[in-house]
Design a protein around this motif. Sequence first.
Motif, PDB file in Angstrom:
ATOM      1  N   THR A 277      25.808  38.543  -4.824  1.00  0.00           N
ATOM      2  CA  THR A 277      26.136  39.821  -5.484  1.00  0.00           C
ATOM      3  C   THR A 277      27.470  39.803  -6.218  1.00  0.00           C
ATOM      4  OG1 THR A 277      27.158  40.690  -3.456  1.00  0.00           O
ATOM      5  CG2 THR A 277      24.808  41.136  -3.788  1.00  0.00           C
ATOM      6  N   THR A 278      28.246  38.737  -6.084  1.00  0.00           N
ATOM      7  CA  THR A 278      29.549  38.672  -6.762  1.00  0.00           C
ATOM      8  C   THR A 278      29.441  38.859  -8.275  1.00  0.00           C
ATOM      9  OG1 THR A 278      30.540  37.299  -5.043  1.00  0.00           O
ATOM     10  CG2 THR A 278      31.575  37.231  -7.212  1.00  0.00           C
ATOM     11  N   PRO A 279      28.482  38.213  -8.966  1.00  0.00           N
ATOM     12  CA  PRO A 279      28.376  38.451 -10.412  1.00  0.00           C
ATOM     13  C   PRO A 279      28.126  39.920 -10.761  1.00  0.00           C
ATOM     14  CG  PRO A 279      27.115  36.507  -9.789  1.00  0.00           C
ATOM     15  CD  PRO A 279      27.535  37.173  -8.519  1.00  0.00           C
ATOM     16  N   VAL A 280      27.334  40.616  -9.950  1.00  0.00           N
ATOM     17  CA  VAL A 280      27.078  42.038 -10.206  1.00  0.00           C
ATOM     18  C   VAL A 280      28.350  42.848  -9.960  1.00  0.00           C
ATOM     19  CG1 VAL A 280      25.547  43.969  -9.717  1.00  0.00           C
ATOM     20  CG2 VAL A 280      24.717  41.640  -9.428  1.00  0.00           C
ATOM     21  N   THR A 281      29.084  42.498  -8.913  1.00  0.00           N
ATOM     22  CA  THR A 281      30.346  43.179  -8.620  1.00  0.00           C
ATOM     23  C   THR A 281      31.323  43.036  -9.780  1.00  0.00           C
ATOM     24  OG1 THR A 281      30.044  42.775  -6.253  1.00  0.00           O
ATOM     25  CG2 THR A 281      32.258  43.333  -6.992  1.00  0.00           C
ATOM     26  N   MET A 282      31.370  41.852 -10.382  1.00  0.00           N
ATOM     27  CA  MET A 282      32.254  41.635 -11.528  1.00  0.00           C
ATOM     28  C   MET A 282      31.841  42.509 -12.710  1.00  0.00           C
ATOM     29  SD  MET A 282      34.537  39.591 -10.503  1.00  0.00           S
ATOM     30  CE  MET A 282      35.296  39.231 -12.088  1.00  0.00           C
ATOM     31  N   LEU A 283      30.544  42.717 -12.888  1.00  0.00           N
ATOM     32  CA  LEU A 283      30.064  43.577 -13.977  1.00  0.00           C
ATOM     33  C   LEU A 283      30.495  45.021 -13.779  1.00  0.00           C
ATOM     34  CD1 LEU A 283      26.423  42.208 -14.466  1.00  0.00           C
ATOM     35  CD2 LEU A 283      28.423  41.800 -15.912  1.00  0.00           C
ATOM     36  N   VAL A 284      30.765  45.410 -12.530  1.00  0.00           N
ATOM     37  CA  VAL A 284      31.252  46.762 -12.243  1.00  0.00           C
ATOM     38  C   VAL A 284      32.768  46.834 -12.407  1.00  0.00           C
ATOM     39  CG1 VAL A 284      31.440  48.548 -10.468  1.00  0.00           C
ATOM     40  CG2 VAL A 284      29.332  47.223 -10.678  1.00  0.00           C
ATOM     41  N   MET A 285      33.459  45.804 -12.001  1.00  0.00           N
ATOM     42  CA  MET A 285      34.925  45.820 -12.011  1.00  0.00           C
ATOM     43  C   MET A 285      35.504  45.679 -13.408  1.00  0.00           C
ATOM     44  SD  MET A 285      35.747  43.487  -8.633  1.00  0.00           S
ATOM     45  CE  MET A 285      37.527  43.658  -8.884  1.00  0.00           C
ATOM     46  N   LEU A 286      34.910  44.823 -14.228  1.00  0.00           N
ATOM     47  CA  LEU A 286      35.481  44.551 -15.549  1.00  0.00           C
ATOM     48  C   LEU A 286      35.601  45.791 -16.429  1.00  0.00           C
ATOM     49  CD1 LEU A 286      33.921  41.059 -16.385  1.00  0.00           C
ATOM     50  CD2 LEU A 286      36.272  41.582 -15.735  1.00  0.00           C
ATOM     51  N   PRO A 287      34.565  46.656 -16.529  1.00  0.00           N
ATOM     52  CA  PRO A 287      34.723  47.862 -17.351  1.00  0.00           C
ATOM     53  C   PRO A 287      35.849  48.764 -16.872  1.00  0.00           C
ATOM     54  CG  PRO A 287      32.410  47.482 -16.879  1.00  0.00           C
ATOM     55  CD  PRO A 287      33.186  46.517 -16.031  1.00  0.00           C
ATOM     56  N   TYR A 288      36.041  48.859 -15.550  1.00  0.00           N
ATOM     57  CA  TYR A 288      37.109  49.702 -15.009  1.00  0.00           C
ATOM     58  C   TYR A 288      38.479  49.198 -15.456  1.00  0.00           C
ATOM     59  CZ  TYR A 288      40.500  51.436 -11.630  1.00  0.00           C
ATOM     60  OH  TYR A 288      41.623  51.969 -11.049  1.00  0.00           O
ATOM     61  N   PHE A 289      38.747  47.915 -15.256  1.00  0.00           N
ATOM     62  CA  PHE A 289      40.049  47.367 -15.638  1.00  0.00           C
ATOM     63  C   PHE A 289      40.231  47.379 -17.155  1.00  0.00           C
ATOM     64  CE2 PHE A 289      39.599  45.340 -11.406  1.00  0.00           C
ATOM     65  CZ  PHE A 289      40.774  45.819 -10.839  1.00  0.00           C
ATOM     66  N   ALA A 290      39.147  47.144 -17.894  1.00  0.00           N
ATOM     67  CA  ALA A 290      39.253  47.128 -19.355  1.00  0.00           C
ATOM     68  C   ALA A 290      39.631  48.500 -19.902  1.00  0.00           C
ATOM     69  CB  ALA A 290      37.936  46.656 -19.976  1.00  0.00           C
ATOM     70  N   VAL A 291      39.004  49.558 -19.404  1.00  0.00           N
ATOM     71  CA  VAL A 291      39.283  50.890 -19.937  1.00  0.00           C
ATOM     72  C   VAL A 291      40.663  51.379 -19.508  1.00  0.00           C
ATOM     73  CG1 VAL A 291      38.384  52.342 -18.069  1.00  0.00           C
ATOM     74  CG2 VAL A 291      38.153  53.085 -20.430  1.00  0.00           C
TER      75      VAL A 291
END
Length: 370
Positions: A277-291
């Motif tokens: 599930t780590t790749p899916v977790t990264m897909l959630v985290m990246l938008p948060y840090f980017a915005v």
Amino acid sequence: MSTQTPARPAAPSLAQSTWLVAEREITMRLRSKTFLISTAILLLLVLASIVIGGFIAQNSSDDTIPVAVVGTADQAIGDAAGLDVTDAASVEEATELVRDGTVDAAIVPDDSTPLGIAILAETEVPASLVAQLSVSPPVTLLDETATNPFLTYLVSLAFGIVFFMSAMTFGSTIAQNVVEEKQTRVVEILMSAIPVHALLAGKVLGNSILAFGQIAVTAALSIVGLTIIGQTELLTGLGMPIVWFVVFFAIGFVLLASLFAATASMVSRQEDIGSTTTPVTMLVMLPYFAVVFFNDNPTVLTIMSYVPFSAPVGMPVRLFLGTAAWWEPLLSLAILLATTAVTIWLGSRIYQNSLLKMGARVKWGEALTS
């Protein structure tokens, strides 16, 4: 004497099976103290961040204000305290100092006004500047269409937190629940009574309902917080972006929930969840840090608004800033819908092929082709 065999009850339909699983998911979560406590903490953090941020912005008016002064305009300053004065040789130089952020405003000569001076500012005038001057001059904003940078950060942070916390909370819940059912063999009993597709759909539906309920309460608290700090203009401008955020989140969460369930079904122990599930977790985290870090970068926001995994955050922020054309949310939504449909198909295939396989982690090729 003949005996009649009682008729077997009809098997539940796909819709009924899906709702039974969804109802079970909702009941289990609402009975979980961990879920209730984490939700309460999230709501308190959202409310506290809004209120504290507002108070910080209000108190910042007491700080020293950097201003540029041209020629005889310095007479308007007098003995005003709290101003960090920079002398400029011309109005053009003062304007450039304002644009590059060296000063917050410029006081320049202006013979067209009765007072003989005017104030230049980029997007807004510091709250206490006019009050500190010995006269009250007219104000000219160099960029009247720009949004207050603090409000931009506040809105970006709010959208990012809601997306990140909701997706992570319910996504990880789905993953843990799938592995727990697989590890205890409960899934074998469930699959004997209902179709596999209904099991997956019910888990996604149940957790989606809980996620939307959490978002609704968070939105209500945000309105309360913004009202407390007096940001009524922000509330007015947030109407349409919030509507689009709900639409994008509804579809985007289904996409992520399907991935969490599918990837979790590939392992048989709670300790191994992170390996898939780590790749899916990264897909959630990246938008948060980017915005959070690039909310003032139009290029990054534009890219985010078209990438399916970050569109639920990027597009609403652009709509709030007024930088998105009317057709862009529709195009981004179409891309998200197409991606979600493909993801659901792939996730369903992985889920069905991996759910009954115990022991070592199921490989991606095996999960997709079995």
